[in-house]
Design an enzyme around this catalytic site. Structure first.
Site, mmCIF file in Angstrom:
data_model
loop_
_atom_site.group_PDB
_atom_site.id
_atom_site.type_symbol
_atom_site.label_atom_id
_atom_site.label_comp_id
_atom_site.label_asym_id
_atom_site.label_seq_id
_atom_site.Cartn_x
_atom_site.Cartn_y
_atom_site.Cartn_z
ATOM 1 N N HIS A 225 18.884 59.631 -32.427
ATOM 2 C CA HIS A 225 17.554 59.563 -33.061
ATOM 3 C C HIS A 225 17.204 60.947 -33.620
ATOM 4 O O HIS A 225 17.528 61.973 -33.023
ATOM 5 C CB HIS A 225 16.508 59.117 -32.033
ATOM 6 N N GLY B 178 7.195 58.077 -38.726
ATOM 7 C CA GLY B 178 5.838 58.431 -38.306
ATOM 8 C C GLY B 178 4.973 59.035 -39.399
ATOM 9 O O GLY B 178 3.898 59.561 -39.122
ATOM 10 N N LYS C 247 9.390 55.202 -27.135
ATOM 11 C CA LYS C 247 9.475 56.680 -26.998
ATOM 12 C C LYS C 247 8.876 57.117 -25.649
ATOM 13 O O LYS C 247 8.943 56.361 -24.696
ATOM 14 C CB LYS C 247 8.787 57.374 -28.185
ATOM 15 N N SER D 192 8.211 54.198 -40.370
ATOM 16 C CA SER D 192 6.889 53.753 -40.830
ATOM 17 C C SER D 192 6.829 52.272 -41.187
ATOM 18 O O SER D 192 6.080 51.882 -42.085
ATOM 19 C CB SER D 192 6.406 54.615 -42.005
ATOM 20 N N ASN E 99 10.856 50.904 -30.258
ATOM 21 C CA ASN E 99 11.156 52.154 -29.556
ATOM 22 C C ASN E 99 9.836 52.727 -29.029
ATOM 23 O O ASN E 99 9.052 53.283 -29.793
ATOM 24 C CB ASN E 99 11.837 53.140 -30.526
ATOM 25 N N GLU F 127 14.568 62.595 -33.668
ATOM 26 C CA GLU F 127 13.784 63.473 -32.781
ATOM 27 C C GLU F 127 14.708 64.212 -31.817
ATOM 28 O O GLU F 127 14.470 65.372 -31.485
ATOM 29 C CB GLU F 127 12.739 62.647 -32.011
ATOM 30 N N GLU G 276 17.354 55.555 -40.780
ATOM 31 C CA GLU G 276 15.991 56.060 -40.614
ATOM 32 C C GLU G 276 15.845 57.395 -41.340
ATOM 33 O O GLU G 276 16.202 58.447 -40.785
ATOM 34 C CB GLU G 276 15.695 56.292 -39.129
ATOM 35 N N GLY H 193 5.858 53.587 -33.962
ATOM 36 C CA GLY H 193 4.397 53.502 -33.762
ATOM 37 C C GLY H 193 3.843 52.086 -33.697
ATOM 38 O O GLY H 193 2.991 51.791 -32.847
HETATM 39 C C1 PEP Z 1 11.343 55.858 -35.008
HETATM 40 O O1 PEP Z 1 10.924 56.884 -34.467
HETATM 41 O O2 PEP Z 1 12.502 55.463 -34.828
HETATM 42 C C2 PEP Z 1 10.446 55.128 -35.892
HETATM 43 C C3 PEP Z 1 10.946 54.183 -36.642
HETATM 44 O O3 PEP Z 1 9.138 55.501 -35.831
HETATM 45 P P1 PEP Z 1 7.926 54.974 -36.742
HETATM 46 O O4 PEP Z 1 8.066 53.488 -36.842
HETATM 47 O O5 PEP Z 1 6.706 55.376 -36.007
HETATM 48 O O6 PEP Z 1 8.071 55.639 -38.058
#
Ligand code: PEP
Length: 248
Positions: free
Chosen positions: A91, A169, A8, A209, A6, A93, A163, A231
């Site tokens: 998601h 993150g 983003k 993460s 992703n 966010e 998630e 990330g």
């Molecule tokens: C996400 O935002 O879906 C995600 C998994 O981010 P990260 O891997 O950065 O935690």
């Protein structure tokens, strides 16, 4: 294994071109099902660049209405027309920053399916919910609200991404046994609301993460059918290495 990157709101169209040109020579086709979820502005470019590579294209959101007076929004039909085969819905966010509610998420899922987009449906508990021991309750509510009114055969086009909001993150991940228990809880909801067969068949990913160090051990957790990466997918070389490191 399904591995979803992703991106983003991180890359311009020019940067996506450069990213894909770095990723492709390092990508081992056929090992995993890899999906790259890009900003809308680079979907058409990516469609041509990814053709024949085995990497599939996804978007990160869509409008909860089909067409018409929705200035600034993107429809499911437009995404499909640009070459997207997948779309992320729900998601954390978007739930938190853009106040996406259960009704809107349910509408988005239905519109995506109608437009031949597979849905990557994100669910997960907040830190407060985890601390109050409400993880399973939260997951149940989010799954039931999101999948309300769907027929069992439509689940073939849904991938669930577990998630935990507090893991995204943050550099923190749940214990393996916590991930396993949460995914089992999700399957139990699917079994109750649809069938045992649907619960066993549905693909459930972990996200939050995941990086080059922990990807292999998380991928090995029983019940985990893949990974959703934020990330750690932003650098093409890093992401291609992560894909190699996860055992098929
Ligand atoms: C996400 O935002 O879906 C995600 C998994 O981010 P990260 O891997 O950065 O935690």
């Amino acid at each position: 294994m399904i591995i979803i990157g992703n991106i983003k709101m991180n890359k311009t169209n020019t940067q996506v071109k450069d990213y894909i040109m770095k990723l492709l020579p390092r990508y081992e086709q056929g090992k995993h099902e890899t999906i790259l979820c890009l900003p809308y502005t680079s979907l058409t470019t990516a469609k041509f660049l990814l053709e024949g590579s085995g990497i599939m294209l996804g978007a990160q959101n869509l409008c909860d209405e089909e067409a018409g007076k929705n200035t600034g929004e993107i429809s499911g039909e437009m995404l499909h027309d640009c070459g997207a085969g997948y779309v992320i819905v729900g998601h954390s966010e978007r739930r938190a920053k853009y106040k996406e509610n259960a009704k809107s998420i349910n509408k988005k899922i239905k519109i995506a399916l109608k437009n031949r987009l597979k849905v990557v449906f994100c669910v997960g508990e907040s830190l407060a919910e985890k601390n109050l021991l409400k993880t399973f309750e939260t997951l149940k509510t989010q799954i039931e609200d999101g999948l309300k009114g769907l027929y069992e055969n439509e689940l073939e086009n849904i991938i669930i991404a577990y998630e935990p909001v507090w893991a995204i993150g943050s550099g923190k991940t749940p214990l393996s046994k916590e991930i396993e228990a949460s995914i089992k809880a999700i399957r139990k909801v699917i079994a109750n609301d649809f069938s045992d067969k649907a619960a066993q068949k549905i693909e459930i990913l972990y996200g939050g993460s995941v990086d080059n160090k922990n990807c292999s051990s998380i991928a090995k957790i029983k019940e985990v059918n893949g990974l959703l990466i934020g990330g750690a997918c932003l650098d093409a070389i890093n992401f291609s290495q992560l894909i190699k490191d996860v055992k098929a």
